[in-house]
Design a protein around this motif. Sequence first.
Motif, PDB file in Angstrom:
ATOM      1  N   ASP A  39      61.135  -2.096 151.751  1.00 53.04           N
ATOM      2  CA  ASP A  39      60.327  -1.912 151.943  1.00 53.04           C
ATOM      3  C   ASP A  39      60.534  -0.636 153.672  1.00 53.04           C
ATOM      4  N   LEU A  40      60.822  -1.936 154.240  1.00 52.77           N
ATOM      5  CA  LEU A  40      61.236  -0.773 155.395  1.00 52.77           C
ATOM      6  C   LEU A  40      61.575   0.225 155.056  1.00 52.77           C
ATOM      7  N   LEU A  41      62.996  -0.129 154.585  1.00 50.30           N
ATOM      8  CA  LEU A  41      64.401   0.656 154.610  1.00 50.30           C
ATOM      9  C   LEU A  41      63.167   2.646 153.747  1.00 50.30           C
ATOM     10  N   ALA A  42      62.433   2.524 152.809  1.00 51.34           N
ATOM     11  CA  ALA A  42      62.191   3.153 152.269  1.00 51.34           C
ATOM     12  C   ALA A  42      61.082   3.455 152.976  1.00 51.34           C
ATOM     13  N   ILE A  52      71.135   4.387 147.858  1.00 49.57           N
ATOM     14  CA  ILE A  52      69.850   5.920 148.004  1.00 49.57           C
ATOM     15  C   ILE A  52      68.217   4.783 147.438  1.00 49.57           C
ATOM     16  N   VAL A  53      67.564   5.632 147.335  1.00 48.32           N
ATOM     17  CA  VAL A  53      65.934   5.204 146.878  1.00 48.32           C
ATOM     18  C   VAL A  53      65.594   5.979 146.598  1.00 48.32           C
ATOM     19  N   PHE A  54      64.877   6.100 145.767  1.00 50.73           N
ATOM     20  CA  PHE A  54      63.914   7.855 145.190  1.00 50.73           C
ATOM     21  C   PHE A  54      62.328   6.448 144.029  1.00 50.73           C
ATOM     22  N   LEU A 107      73.874  13.333 143.394  1.00 48.57           N
ATOM     23  CA  LEU A 107      72.902  12.896 144.497  1.00 48.57           C
ATOM     24  C   LEU A 107      71.923  13.652 143.878  1.00 48.57           C
ATOM     25  N   ARG A 108      72.847  15.718 144.201  1.00 48.15           N
ATOM     26  CA  ARG A 108      71.974  16.621 144.260  1.00 48.15           C
ATOM     27  C   ARG A 108      71.156  16.921 143.014  1.00 48.15           C
ATOM     28  N   GLN A 109      71.657  16.650 141.551  1.00 51.45           N
ATOM     29  CA  GLN A 109      70.944  16.471 140.520  1.00 51.45           C
ATOM     30  C   GLN A 109      69.840  15.387 140.451  1.00 51.45           C
ATOM     31  N   VAL A 110      70.176  13.864 141.056  1.00 51.24           N
ATOM     32  CA  VAL A 110      68.840  13.192 141.028  1.00 51.24           C
ATOM     33  C   VAL A 110      68.329  13.491 142.202  1.00 51.24           C
ATOM     34  N   ASP A 111      68.392  13.727 143.169  1.00 49.11           N
ATOM     35  CA  ASP A 111      66.948  15.382 143.655  1.00 49.11           C
ATOM     36  C   ASP A 111      66.046  15.473 143.305  1.00 49.11           C
ATOM     37  N   SER A 112      66.858  16.571 142.009  1.00 51.19           N
ATOM     38  CA  SER A 112      66.332  17.589 141.798  1.00 51.19           C
ATOM     39  C   SER A 112      64.457  16.848 141.010  1.00 51.19           C
ATOM     40  N   ILE A 113      65.547  15.208 140.263  1.00 53.07           N
ATOM     41  CA  ILE A 113      64.816  15.132 139.299  1.00 53.07           C
ATOM     42  C   ILE A 113      63.855  13.710 139.538  1.00 53.07           C
ATOM     43  N   THR A 114      63.362  13.135 140.869  1.00 55.96           N
ATOM     44  CA  THR A 114      63.205  11.976 141.054  1.00 55.96           C
ATOM     45  C   THR A 114      62.054  12.536 142.762  1.00 55.96           C
ATOM     46  N   GLY A 119      61.615  11.646 146.202  1.00 62.96           N
ATOM     47  CA  GLY A 119      61.646  11.815 147.379  1.00 62.96           C
ATOM     48  C   GLY A 119      62.722  10.905 147.757  1.00 62.96           C
ATOM     49  N   LEU A 120      63.865  10.934 147.230  1.00 63.89           N
ATOM     50  CA  LEU A 120      65.276  10.553 146.881  1.00 63.89           C
ATOM     51  C   LEU A 120      65.443  10.552 148.780  1.00 63.89           C
ATOM     52  N   LYS A 121      66.196   9.397 148.964  1.00 63.00           N
ATOM     53  CA  LYS A 121      65.635   8.809 150.292  1.00 63.00           C
ATOM     54  C   LYS A 121      67.670   8.235 150.227  1.00 63.00           C
TER      55      LYS A 121
END
Lengths: 276, 276
Positions: free
Chosen positions: A67-70, A197-199, A256-263, A265-267
């Motif tokens: 939870d702290l990481l997210a 990563i987290v999303f 990761l760019r693809q995942v960012d576009s479909i999730t 708040g990717l971190k």
Amino acid sequence: MTRIGYLGPAGTFSEEAAILYAAGRKIEIVGCPSLEDIFSDVAGGRLDEGVVPVENSTEGAVGAVLDLLAGPYQLCVRGEIFLPVRQTLMARRGLRLEQVERVLSHYQALAQCRGFLRRKLPAALLEECASTAVAAGRVAAGAGPWAALGPARAGRKYGLQEIAPNANDYPDNVTRFWILGREPLPVKPEQSYKTSIVFGLGHRPGALYTILREFAERGINLTRIESRPAKKNLGEYLFFIDLIGGQEQPVVRQALRQVDSITLGLKILGYYPVKD
Amino acid sequence: MTRIGYLGPAGTFSEEAAILYAAGRKIEIVGCPSLEDIFSDVAGGRLDEGVVPVENSTEGAVGAVLDLLAGPYQLCVRGEIFLPVRQTLMARRGLRLEQVERVLSHYQALAQCRGFLRRKLPAALLEECASTAVAAGRVAAGAGPWAALGPARAGRKYGLQEIAPNANDYPDNVTRFWILGREPLPVKPEQSYKTSIVFGLGHRPGALYTILREFAERGINLTRIESRPAKKNLGEYLFFIDLIGGQEQPVVRQALRQVDSITLGLKILGYYPVKD
């Protein structure tokens, strides 16, 4: 001198992980009162790094750390440590196993020894403490037929005697820790990396499948998927993924760019050397 | 009369879930000393059903229950209950919030109120107890400036006074419970069902992706994926999946047959009516 924080007090498995990390280097280890203090002290520059438990092979993810990481802290995972965890049952001198009426320890340690406790001490009262070291200290200070579960080091620190040296239910009990810092590590070309990563995901059917496809079709191996509640509504989750590969690999950056576009708040939590 | 077990003692949120389930029906609710006792008493016929917490919207999965479900007990999930969980801070008459020096509760309840405790009682000692009801009982019996976090019902049972009625960090704090029995429910044709399964995965790259594809390509919606350690080695996991659809749908049966052929030890935990 580099200062690294761990969840105190001294005597816990977290301290052991910090000692292991600091071995042979000029690093001062600092016991912190809470996990959030580690995050805020690293973010604010009062500590250089922090070591935090992420998952255990028996009891699973450490929810509070995920939870702290997210959350809003912008820290980077810079490394991982695997610590073999042997739970020892310890009491004041002279007490025998069959006399123990109360067992004190941290929630995770009690959970790692559930089978042992049921078999050997079915009538004992189990009492949860803030840490294994606190439990050892309370057993040392108390007068009753009590015992503490925790690292043998904590017992020695408080003058306790081992009454069952190997109380965990699974012999290969291991806790994984992450090293957190403010900046990512410099990338070395000859080094293999893991990326974490987290999303968030909406309620769309097949959403997680779509994400995993981005990795599978590029031959990227995932070593861990963990879900945590998004906290707002039951049924909405965050997903934590560890994958083999670093930012220097075009295929990882592309995925990761693809995942960012479909999730949501990717971190990117960090990338760090793979341990063999 | 049907007998249903819950994790006792009386006064816990588990008892509330059991009361909700039993409302208006001839069901006797029975407090059990541990989660495993519920499983073994239902399996052995001493109880007809059991009600166990599965996940909470703030704190996530209840690991101990998932481990018992994945284990050797052959029980069926027959229903689910969603219980809104409001944590109340309670103390003996006359104590004011700012005077509280120690807060007692169950691990999950303390975790659900982490932000509240840090804001309002930053100096208070937090003490974990076996249940919220045990915490309320200890506060009532103690003489110090202590408070318990738990259901308001537990406070009334022990004559405590509410000093902060809404202490959970997220207002929509909900716990999901499962009803366990020995036999699956008879299927009603007009009813929509959820199915819950658990399986292990080897270390093959893309293994989870291959599983999710079996559901995605058949248009089967997954509402939850949860991983638990397989306990033997760090990095090996069991996966718990809830999906929309019942055994009466050929497409679900087909997907599960496929999943069975590519996973380790698929166990169908049960199917049960979808709540609207």
